[in-house]
Design a protein around this motif. Sequence first.
Motif, PDB file in Angstrom:
ATOM      1  N   HIS A   1       0.819  -1.210   0.000  1.00 42.68           N
ATOM      2  CA  HIS A   1       0.000   0.000   0.000  1.00 42.68           C
ATOM      3  C   HIS A   1       0.856   1.266   0.000  1.00 42.68           C
ATOM      4  CE1 HIS A   1      -2.424  -3.222   1.763  1.00 42.68           C
ATOM      5  NE2 HIS A   1      -3.480  -2.583   1.278  1.00 42.68           N
ATOM      6  N   TYR A   2       1.828   1.309   0.888  1.00 44.27           N
ATOM      7  CA  TYR A   2       2.651   2.514   1.007  1.00 44.27           C
ATOM      8  C   TYR A   2       3.518   2.702  -0.241  1.00 44.27           C
ATOM      9  CZ  TYR A   2       5.861   6.027   2.780  1.00 44.27           C
ATOM     10  OH  TYR A   2       6.612   7.162   2.928  1.00 44.27           O
ATOM     11  N   ILE A   3       4.071   1.618  -0.752  1.00 41.63           N
ATOM     12  CA  ILE A   3       4.912   1.706  -1.949  1.00 41.63           C
ATOM     13  C   ILE A   3       4.085   2.230  -3.122  1.00 41.63           C
ATOM     14  CG2 ILE A   3       6.225   0.357  -3.648  1.00 41.63           C
ATOM     15  CD1 ILE A   3       7.138  -1.404  -1.257  1.00 41.63           C
ATOM     16  N   LEU A   4       2.882   1.703  -3.290  1.00 42.01           N
ATOM     17  CA  LEU A   4       2.014   2.183  -4.355  1.00 42.01           C
ATOM     18  C   LEU A   4       1.691   3.663  -4.149  1.00 42.01           C
ATOM     19  CD1 LEU A   4       0.379   1.677  -6.903  1.00 42.01           C
ATOM     20  CD2 LEU A   4      -1.499   0.861  -5.451  1.00 42.01           C
ATOM     21  N   SER A   5       1.470   4.061  -2.917  1.00 46.01           N
ATOM     22  CA  SER A   5       1.192   5.473  -2.619  1.00 46.01           C
ATOM     23  C   SER A   5       2.377   6.356  -2.978  1.00 46.01           C
ATOM     24  CB  SER A   5       0.844   5.648  -1.137  1.00 46.01           C
ATOM     25  OG  SER A   5      -0.314   4.921  -0.810  1.00 46.01           O
ATOM     26  N   LEU A   6       3.586   5.902  -2.668  1.00 44.48           N
ATOM     27  CA  LEU A   6       4.784   6.668  -3.031  1.00 44.48           C
ATOM     28  C   LEU A   6       4.895   6.836  -4.544  1.00 44.48           C
ATOM     29  CD1 LEU A   6       7.610   5.332  -0.680  1.00 44.48           C
ATOM     30  CD2 LEU A   6       6.861   7.696  -0.904  1.00 44.48           C
ATOM     31  N   ILE A   7       4.668   5.763  -5.264  1.00 43.43           N
ATOM     32  CA  ILE A   7       4.739   5.833  -6.726  1.00 43.43           C
ATOM     33  C   ILE A   7       3.677   6.804  -7.245  1.00 43.43           C
ATOM     34  CG2 ILE A   7       4.514   4.529  -8.884  1.00 43.43           C
ATOM     35  CD1 ILE A   7       5.527   2.051  -7.246  1.00 43.43           C
TER      36      ILE A   7
ATOM     37  N   ASN B   1       7.208  -5.655 -10.224  1.00 39.02           N
ATOM     38  CA  ASN B   1       6.634  -6.667 -11.121  1.00 39.02           C
ATOM     39  C   ASN B   1       5.251  -7.094 -10.641  1.00 39.02           C
ATOM     40  OD1 ASN B   1       8.834  -6.619 -12.822  1.00 39.02           O
ATOM     41  ND2 ASN B   1       9.756  -8.489 -12.011  1.00 39.02           N
ATOM     42  N   LEU B   2       5.097  -7.280  -9.336  1.00 33.78           N
ATOM     43  CA  LEU B   2       3.805  -7.671  -8.784  1.00 33.78           C
ATOM     44  C   LEU B   2       2.772  -6.567  -8.987  1.00 33.78           C
ATOM     45  CD1 LEU B   2       2.117  -9.720  -7.080  1.00 33.78           C
ATOM     46  CD2 LEU B   2       2.773  -8.339  -5.109  1.00 33.78           C
ATOM     47  N   LEU B   3       3.153  -5.317  -8.659  1.00 34.63           N
ATOM     48  CA  LEU B   3       2.222  -4.201  -8.832  1.00 34.63           C
ATOM     49  C   LEU B   3       1.870  -4.001 -10.309  1.00 34.63           C
ATOM     50  CD1 LEU B   3       3.634  -1.650  -6.220  1.00 34.63           C
ATOM     51  CD2 LEU B   3       1.498  -2.963  -6.074  1.00 34.63           C
ATOM     52  N   THR B   4       2.807  -4.316 -11.184  1.00 36.78           N
ATOM     53  CA  THR B   4       2.542  -4.247 -12.627  1.00 36.78           C
ATOM     54  C   THR B   4       1.564  -5.356 -13.033  1.00 36.78           C
ATOM     55  OG1 THR B   4       4.712  -3.276 -13.070  1.00 36.78           O
ATOM     56  CG2 THR B   4       3.622  -4.366 -14.916  1.00 36.78           C
ATOM     57  N   ALA B   5       1.811  -6.562 -12.555  1.00 37.42           N
ATOM     58  CA  ALA B   5       0.933  -7.696 -12.888  1.00 37.42           C
ATOM     59  C   ALA B   5      -0.496  -7.462 -12.388  1.00 37.42           C
ATOM     60  CB  ALA B   5       1.504  -8.988 -12.296  1.00 37.42           C
ATOM     61  N   LYS B   6      -0.626  -6.747 -11.281  1.00 42.21           N
ATOM     62  CA  LYS B   6      -1.954  -6.460 -10.728  1.00 42.21           C
ATOM     63  C   LYS B   6      -2.606  -5.247 -11.384  1.00 42.21           C
ATOM     64  CE  LYS B   6      -1.306  -8.680  -6.290  1.00 42.21           C
ATOM     65  NZ  LYS B   6      -2.539  -9.242  -5.772  1.00 42.21           N
ATOM     66  N   GLY B   7      -1.875  -4.600 -12.297  1.00 44.18           N
ATOM     67  CA  GLY B   7      -2.458  -3.505 -13.056  1.00 44.18           C
ATOM     68  C   GLY B   7      -2.401  -2.137 -12.393  1.00 44.18           C
ATOM     69  N   PHE B   8      -1.479  -1.945 -11.445  1.00 43.42           N
ATOM     70  CA  PHE B   8      -1.370  -0.665 -10.741  1.00 43.42           C
ATOM     71  C   PHE B   8      -0.258   0.240 -11.274  1.00 43.42           C
ATOM     72  CE2 PHE B   8      -3.359  -3.316  -7.402  1.00 43.42           C
ATOM     73  CZ  PHE B   8      -4.466  -2.524  -7.137  1.00 43.42           C
TER      74      PHE B   8
ATOM     75  N   LEU C   1       8.638   5.038 -13.035  1.00 45.79           N
ATOM     76  CA  LEU C   1       7.460   4.314 -12.571  1.00 45.79           C
ATOM     77  C   LEU C   1       6.243   5.219 -12.677  1.00 45.79           C
ATOM     78  CD1 LEU C   1       9.065   2.675  -9.434  1.00 45.79           C
ATOM     79  CD2 LEU C   1       8.678   1.634 -11.675  1.00 45.79           C
ATOM     80  N   ARG C   2       5.205   4.693 -13.289  1.00 44.11           N
ATOM     81  CA  ARG C   2       3.964   5.452 -13.468  1.00 44.11           C
ATOM     82  C   ARG C   2       2.800   4.612 -12.958  1.00 44.11           C
ATOM     83  NH1 ARG C   2       4.665  10.368 -16.263  1.00 44.11           N
ATOM     84  NH2 ARG C   2       2.425  10.396 -16.021  1.00 44.11           N
ATOM     85  N   VAL C   3       1.733   5.282 -12.580  1.00 46.22           N
ATOM     86  CA  VAL C   3       0.550   4.573 -12.099  1.00 46.22           C
ATOM     87  C   VAL C   3      -0.517   4.530 -13.181  1.00 46.22           C
ATOM     88  CG1 VAL C   3       0.936   5.032  -9.656  1.00 46.22           C
ATOM     89  CG2 VAL C   3      -0.385   6.663 -11.017  1.00 46.22           C
ATOM     90  N   THR C   4      -1.320   3.502 -13.105  1.00 41.62           N
ATOM     91  CA  THR C   4      -2.422   3.309 -14.041  1.00 41.62           C
ATOM     92  C   THR C   4      -3.679   3.988 -13.488  1.00 41.62           C
ATOM     93  OG1 THR C   4      -3.138   1.290 -12.950  1.00 41.62           O
ATOM     94  CG2 THR C   4      -1.501   1.057 -14.729  1.00 41.62           C
ATOM     95  N   GLU C   5      -4.718   3.982 -14.289  1.00 39.44           N
ATOM     96  CA  GLU C   5      -6.012   4.518 -13.832  1.00 39.44           C
ATOM     97  C   GLU C   5      -6.512   3.737 -12.617  1.00 39.44           C
ATOM     98  OE1 GLU C   5      -7.594   7.343 -14.757  1.00 39.44           O
ATOM     99  OE2 GLU C   5      -5.760   7.662 -15.917  1.00 39.44           O
ATOM    100  N   LYS C   6      -6.256   2.442 -12.612  1.00 40.14           N
ATOM    101  CA  LYS C   6      -6.658   1.606 -11.469  1.00 40.14           C
ATOM    102  C   LYS C   6      -6.014   2.119 -10.185  1.00 40.14           C
ATOM    103  CE  LYS C   6      -6.587  -3.241  -9.960  1.00 40.14           C
ATOM    104  NZ  LYS C   6      -6.203  -4.619 -10.334  1.00 40.14           N
TER     105      LYS C   6
END
Length: 156
Positions: A35-41, A69-76, A91-96
């Motif tokens: 969660h935190y890593i995705l938030s940082l990205i 790789n995991l966050l990419t596979a999950k579409g984030f 590193l970029r985030v998706t709409e998801k």
Amino acid sequence: MELIEPISRKLIRLGKLYLNVLVKHTGHLDVSRYHYILSLIYFHDGQLTQNALAHILGKDKSAMVSIINLLTAKGFVYRENNPNDRRQQLLRVTEKAKLAVPQIVETFENINTDITEGISTAEMQVFESVLTRMHNNLKPLISTQTTTLQAKPHTD
């Protein structure tokens, strides 16, 4: 001799409880435990490389690759070539992720409010100061121990 519980065990127990509450409220997002890593990205969208993120988090590069790789596979998350340095990927985030991260941040805020109930701002400042000092006290011990172990003569 008295049995001493390591401070790390207390912190790990608290961390596990926090993560359990976090997952309870964000499980539908399927972020795993990042969660935190995705938030940082998200907050640095397109400005961070994997190496920069690994440095911020104190993680090794191979662990960071697995997480991305995991966050990419999950579409984030996805990687984008850095126009200024083709050897790097940003590193970029998706709409998801753009939909998920505000929910994650709100959950962080709610849990932080709940966990600090009855604790004053001054006490939280002391707590954070103590954690920082402990961290700073431990860091040199890693390099000292490594040096000490390497300096010992090998005997068989």
